[in-house]
Design a protein around this motif. Structure first.
Motif, short mmCIF file in Angstrom:
data_model
loop_
_atom_site.label_atom_id
_atom_site.label_comp_id
_atom_site.label_asym_id
_atom_site.label_seq_id
_atom_site.Cartn_x
_atom_site.Cartn_y
_atom_site.Cartn_z
N ILE A 131 45.26 18.81 35.81
CA ILE A 131 44.38 19.36 34.78
C ILE A 131 43.06 18.61 34.88
O ILE A 131 42.97 17.43 34.56
CB ILE A 131 45.01 19.20 33.37
N LEU A 132 42.04 19.30 35.37
CA LEU A 132 40.74 18.67 35.62
C LEU A 132 39.68 19.24 34.67
O LEU A 132 39.85 20.34 34.14
CB LEU A 132 40.33 18.87 37.08
N THR A 133 38.61 18.47 34.49
CA THR A 133 37.61 18.86 33.50
C THR A 133 36.20 18.98 34.07
O THR A 133 35.43 19.81 33.62
CB THR A 133 37.54 17.79 32.39
N HIS A 134 35.85 18.12 35.01
CA HIS A 134 34.45 17.95 35.37
C HIS A 134 34.14 18.50 36.76
O HIS A 134 34.56 17.91 37.77
CB HIS A 134 34.07 16.47 35.33
N SER A 135 33.35 19.59 36.82
CA SER A 135 33.01 20.18 38.12
C SER A 135 32.09 19.26 38.94
O SER A 135 31.99 19.41 40.16
CB SER A 135 32.33 21.53 37.91
N GLU A 136 31.46 18.29 38.27
CA GLU A 136 30.53 17.39 38.99
C GLU A 136 31.22 16.60 40.10
O GLU A 136 30.57 16.07 40.99
CB GLU A 136 29.90 16.39 38.00
N PHE A 137 32.56 16.50 40.04
CA PHE A 137 33.27 15.69 41.02
C PHE A 137 33.83 16.49 42.19
O PHE A 137 34.59 15.97 43.01
CB PHE A 137 34.41 14.92 40.33
N LEU A 138 33.46 17.78 42.25
CA LEU A 138 34.02 18.65 43.29
C LEU A 138 33.81 18.07 44.69
O LEU A 138 34.75 17.99 45.49
CB LEU A 138 33.40 20.06 43.19
N THR A 139 32.58 17.63 44.98
CA THR A 139 32.29 17.12 46.32
C THR A 139 33.16 15.89 46.64
O THR A 139 33.69 15.77 47.74
CB THR A 139 30.80 16.73 46.43
N GLY A 140 33.30 15.01 45.67
CA GLY A 140 34.11 13.81 45.87
C GLY A 140 35.56 14.15 46.18
O GLY A 140 36.18 13.56 47.08
N VAL A 141 36.10 15.10 45.42
CA VAL A 141 37.50 15.49 45.64
C VAL A 141 37.64 16.12 47.02
O VAL A 141 38.58 15.82 47.77
CB VAL A 141 37.97 16.48 44.54
N GLU A 142 36.67 16.97 47.37
CA GLU A 142 36.71 17.62 48.69
C GLU A 142 36.62 16.59 49.82
O GLU A 142 37.39 16.64 50.78
CB GLU A 142 35.53 18.58 48.83
N GLU A 143 35.71 15.64 49.66
CA GLU A 143 35.51 14.63 50.71
C GLU A 143 36.78 13.82 50.94
O GLU A 143 37.14 13.51 52.07
CB GLU A 143 34.35 13.69 50.34
N ARG A 144 37.45 13.48 49.85
CA ARG A 144 38.69 12.70 49.98
C ARG A 144 39.76 13.53 50.71
O ARG A 144 40.46 13.03 51.60
CB ARG A 144 39.18 12.30 48.60
N GLY A 145 39.88 14.79 50.32
CA GLY A 145 40.84 15.68 50.98
C GLY A 145 40.53 15.84 52.46
O GLY A 145 41.43 15.79 53.31
N LEU A 146 39.25 15.99 52.77
CA LEU A 146 38.85 16.15 54.17
C LEU A 146 39.12 14.86 54.96
O LEU A 146 39.57 14.90 56.11
CB LEU A 146 37.36 16.52 54.26
N ALA A 147 38.85 13.71 54.32
CA ALA A 147 39.04 12.43 55.02
C ALA A 147 40.52 12.19 55.33
O ALA A 147 40.86 11.75 56.44
CB ALA A 147 38.49 11.29 54.18
N THR A 148 41.41 12.49 54.39
CA THR A 148 42.84 12.26 54.65
C THR A 148 43.34 13.29 55.67
O THR A 148 44.15 12.97 56.53
CB THR A 148 43.68 12.33 53.36
N THR A 149 42.82 14.52 55.58
CA THR A 149 43.22 15.55 56.56
C THR A 149 42.79 15.13 57.96
O THR A 149 43.57 15.22 58.92
CB THR A 149 42.58 16.91 56.19
N ALA A 150 41.55 14.63 58.06
CA ALA A 150 41.02 14.24 59.38
C ALA A 150 41.78 13.04 59.95
O ALA A 150 41.82 12.85 61.17
CB ALA A 150 39.53 13.91 59.24
#
Ligand code: NAI
Length: 285
Positions: free
Chosen positions: A245-264
């Motif tokens: 359950i998330l609230t703040h769209s401002e963190f979208l890039t951060g969440v994406e970057e973390r997902g991309l880094a672990t995927t990579a």
């Protein structure tokens, strides 16, 4: 989820985010228990909720296991069953990791992680026993998903409770209990006063000076979401069975970057062993 007439239990429910969640659940027709270490918060929150017999305000230190069981008994005596547990009570210290004392670690981990463990061990068997289904929400933080500097103690504890919800979700969903990690960004609250509840035996802090400087660094509360906004968001997340359950769209890039880094970082160049993959999936379903 058919919420009206059912019962929710919110730790740290007498202030800030917990009070916002309690308000939303009360508005959805639930009986609500707010459990909090501060009597003054309980008194003002009970007045603000104004829910008559549908609200129970009880004193609880979530780090005290005996007290937790006694309070759970009292709630069941009043409302019958507990359906929703919100492990929300939390405290924070912020600053360079090198300043942290053992007491800084023990206090924050004791409340934020230990208190959540105590909530789960106390309440989960009770929720499963009545068989009517239920929901466990842990208030983690966006800092569990997007690393934030100077918050090692706080954020690692929030990552722990997020992981608890991720692990418990597939285990408990077939038995009618849904688990959610609530990960808000900044919300208007009294968390800056958290040190007032710090126990004397854990008083030794490395952050006294850092706290003073931070306090004089300005107040950005007007930029934060309100407790009502996030309370309604948690209600929506419960009704939709959301894992995160998330609230703040401002963190979208951060969440994406973390997902991309672990995927990579996954070693895709190595051969995959299908037997290992299948066995692992079977054993830890
Ligand atoms: P708050 O200080 O307004 O409310 C927390 C309540 O928990 C207080 O009433 C306090 O007395 C109670 N509490 C503290 N220690 C306790 C204990 N040992 N046993 C029982 N109750 C205890 O703070 P806020 O911000 O509403 O915090 C609620 C949760 O939200 C915490 O887990 C916090 O880490 C989390 N959070 C807060 C954010 C924010 O920007 N305010 C952002 C992300 C997460």
């Amino acid at each position: 989820q058919n919420l009206p007439g059912k019962t929710a239990f919110v730790t740290g429910g007498a202030s800030g985010i917990g009070l916002g969640i309690a308000k939303a659940l009360l508005g959805a027709g639930m009986n609500v228990t707010i459990a909090d270490i501060r009597q003054d918060h309980l008194d003002s929150a009970a007045a603000e909720l104004d829910g008559g017999e549908r609200v129970l305000a009880v004193k609880l230190d979530v780090t005290n296991r005996e007290q937790f069981a006694q309070v759970a008994d009292a709630v069941e005596a009043k409302f019958g069953k507990i359906h929703i547990l919100v492990n929300n009570a939390g405290v924070a210290v912020v600053g360079p990791t090198e300043l942290a004392t053992f007491a800084d670690w023990d206090w924050v981990m004791g409340v934020n992680v230990g208190g959540t463990i105590n909530g789960i061990v106390t309440m989960l068997p009770r929720i499963l026993a009545h068989g009517e289904g239920g929901h466990i929400v842990c208030t983690a933080s966006m800092s569990a998903l997007v690393p934030v500097g100077m918050t090692t103690i706080y954020s690692s504890g929030k990552a722990a409770v997020t992981s608890m919800m991720e692990c418990m979700r597939p285990e408990l969903e077939p038995r009618g209990v849904i688990c959610s990690a609530f990960c808000p960004g900044a919300v208007q609250s009294n968390i800056a006063d958290a040190a007032k509840t710090r126990p004397a035996d854990l008083a030794d802090t490395g952050y006294a000076e850092a706290d003073k400087r931070r306090a004089s660094g300005g107040n950005f509360m007007h930029l934060y979401q309100t407790k009502e906004q996030v309370g309604e968001r948690v209600l929506e997340g419960i009704l939709n069975d959301e894992l995160y359950i998330l609230t703040h769209s401002e963190f979208l890039t951060g969440v994406e970057e973390r997902g991309l880094a672990t995927t990579a970082a996954v070693q895709t160049h190595l051969p995959e062993n299908p037997e290992y993959k299948e066995t692992f999936a079977m054993l830890f379903r």
